[in-house]
Design a protein around this motif. Structure first.
Motif, PDB file in Angstrom:
ATOM      1  N   THR A   1       0.857  -1.179   0.000  1.00 16.31           N
ATOM      2  CA  THR A   1       0.000   0.000   0.000  1.00 16.31           C
ATOM      3  C   THR A   1       0.895   1.231   0.000  1.00 16.31           C
ATOM      4  N   SER A   2       0.416   2.300  -0.590  1.00 22.49           N
ATOM      5  CA  SER A   2       1.161   3.564  -0.535  1.00 22.49           C
ATOM      6  C   SER A   2       0.898   4.312   0.766  1.00 22.49           C
ATOM      7  N   GLY A   3      -0.070   3.834   1.520  1.00 18.73           N
ATOM      8  CA  GLY A   3      -0.519   4.565   2.698  1.00 18.73           C
ATOM      9  C   GLY A   3      -1.739   5.404   2.399  1.00 18.73           C
ATOM     10  N   GLY A   4      -2.226   5.307   1.160  1.00 19.22           N
ATOM     11  CA  GLY A   4      -3.435   6.042   0.790  1.00 19.22           C
ATOM     12  C   GLY A   4      -3.157   7.411   0.211  1.00 19.22           C
ATOM     13  N   GLY A   5      -1.995   7.609  -0.403  1.00 23.76           N
ATOM     14  CA  GLY A   5      -1.685   8.908  -0.998  1.00 23.76           C
ATOM     15  C   GLY A   5      -0.234   9.274  -0.757  1.00 23.76           C
TER      16      GLY A   5
END
Length: 348
Positions: free
Chosen positions: A154-158
């Motif tokens: 995941t990118s962390g959501g941004g």
């Protein structure tokens, strides 16, 4: 001779010494069965409250939900590996997952550079959904990573709030033209390229050494995310924050692609649950809670002057980014690069 765990990882004797040091659960490749123990690392210290918020909870969730399927050995603050050692150790299978900031590894993993491209970073910051799990851009990034046997959970959501230009009282920078000839601490390759037309003396100083570099005048300024400023107490040595959105990054968990693919379903489910939480909470919490409510007030309290760039400076800076984009496309391939930029800008 007795080897320390760091020496075993660093000098490539993990395969032979690992069984003695870690037991038979060591992760050796290729695996014919799922691992029950995963070794993970981050070089970030706890003083980076925002940046370690996500990784700390991610690891907690693995331990809470692992049951009999999964156990975790996790080392933060560079206890096991320094920043430049993490990616080689992952590729050598000496560790199983790592949390890493994009800006440190875009030279080794160029596709991650799309998150730091000047002229793109502002759009990604305003539209975090373009980097969330399942988005076309995340899918493209992982397709490219898979070619190097890497996987970003995941990118962390941004991405985090952009990195701005911070300068000292002795060499204040309040306009774009005032950066000319200054000695500037820059980590990201894309940001370094963006400042080449301004005859900047760019230097890549580790964050742990930046406080003294500013204090001694070794550098006049730095391109920092606010987490670095607060995490290293740099506000004590800084006078001006010129809020030109230069580059950006996230902190993400990475594994080898075949490690992920070969995990037992139960283990992969535990990791995916933690990744889902990370995707929904990490960037959102940093950008919308810790930064505005804790970090920026500390910066202002320290007396740092905050200067917004003029429209003219924004236009001038962004007008010069095409060369940076073209160079980056040359590294990832014209088709992939053009598509990634279009997805980041919401044009595809």
């Amino acid at each position: 001779m007795t080897l320390s765990r760091r020496q075993i990882l660093k000098y490539g004797t993990f395969a032979t010494a690992g069984a003695t040091l870690f037991g038979t659960q060591s992760l050796l490749a290729p695996r014919s069965h799922a691992a029950t123990t995963l070794t993970g690392v981050t070089y970030l210290p706890d003083s980076y409250k925002a940046l370690t918020y996500g990784s700390n909870r991610f690891v907690e969730m693995l331990k809470e939900n692992g049951g009999d399927a999964l156990s975790v050995d996790f080392y933060d603050s560079g206890q096991l590996l320094k920043v430049d050692e993490q990616l080689p150790a992952l590729r050598a299978r000496s560790i199983d997952f790592m949390f890493h900031t994009f800006s440190y590894i875009t030279r080794s993993i160029p596709i991650l550079g799309v998150t730091g491209l000047p002229g793109v970073v502002g759009e990604l910051y305003r539209h975090p959904e373009r980097l969330r799990q399942g988005s076309p851009l995340m899918t493209l990034i992982n397709e490219v990573l898979a070619e190097e046997n890497l996987y970003m959970l995941t990118s962390g959501g941004g991405i985090l709030e952009p990195e701005y230009l911070w300068s000292t009282e002795a060499s204040p920078i309040r306009r774009l033209d005032e950066v000319r000839g200054k000695k500037v601490r820059i980590v990201g390759f894309e940001a370094t390229q963006a400042f080449e037309p301004y005859n900047v003396g760019a230097t890549r100083i580790p964050s742990s050494e930046t406080y003294m570099a500013l204090q001694r005048g070794t550098v006049d300024a730095g391109v920092f995310n606010i987490s670095t400023v607060i995490g290293r107490s740099l506000q004590e040595q800084l006078k001006v924050c010129y809020k030109l959105p230069i580059t950006g990054f996230s902190v993400a968990p990475f594994m080898l692609r075949d490690t992920w693919d070969n995990l037992d379903d139960d283990v992969r489910a535990v990791l995916q649950k933690a990744a889902d939480w990370y995707d929904a909470n990490f960037i959102e919490h940093c950008n919308n809670d810790i930064y505005p409510n804790e970090y920026w007030p500390q910066v202002e309290q320290a007396g740092v002057e905050i200067v917004e760039p003029t429209e003219e400076d924004l236009e001038t800076f962004n007008a010069g980014v095409q060369d940076v984009w073209d160079h980056w496309k040359g590294e990832v391939g014209e088709e992939v690069g053009s598509r990634a930029i279009a997805l980041a800008l919401g044009e595809a």
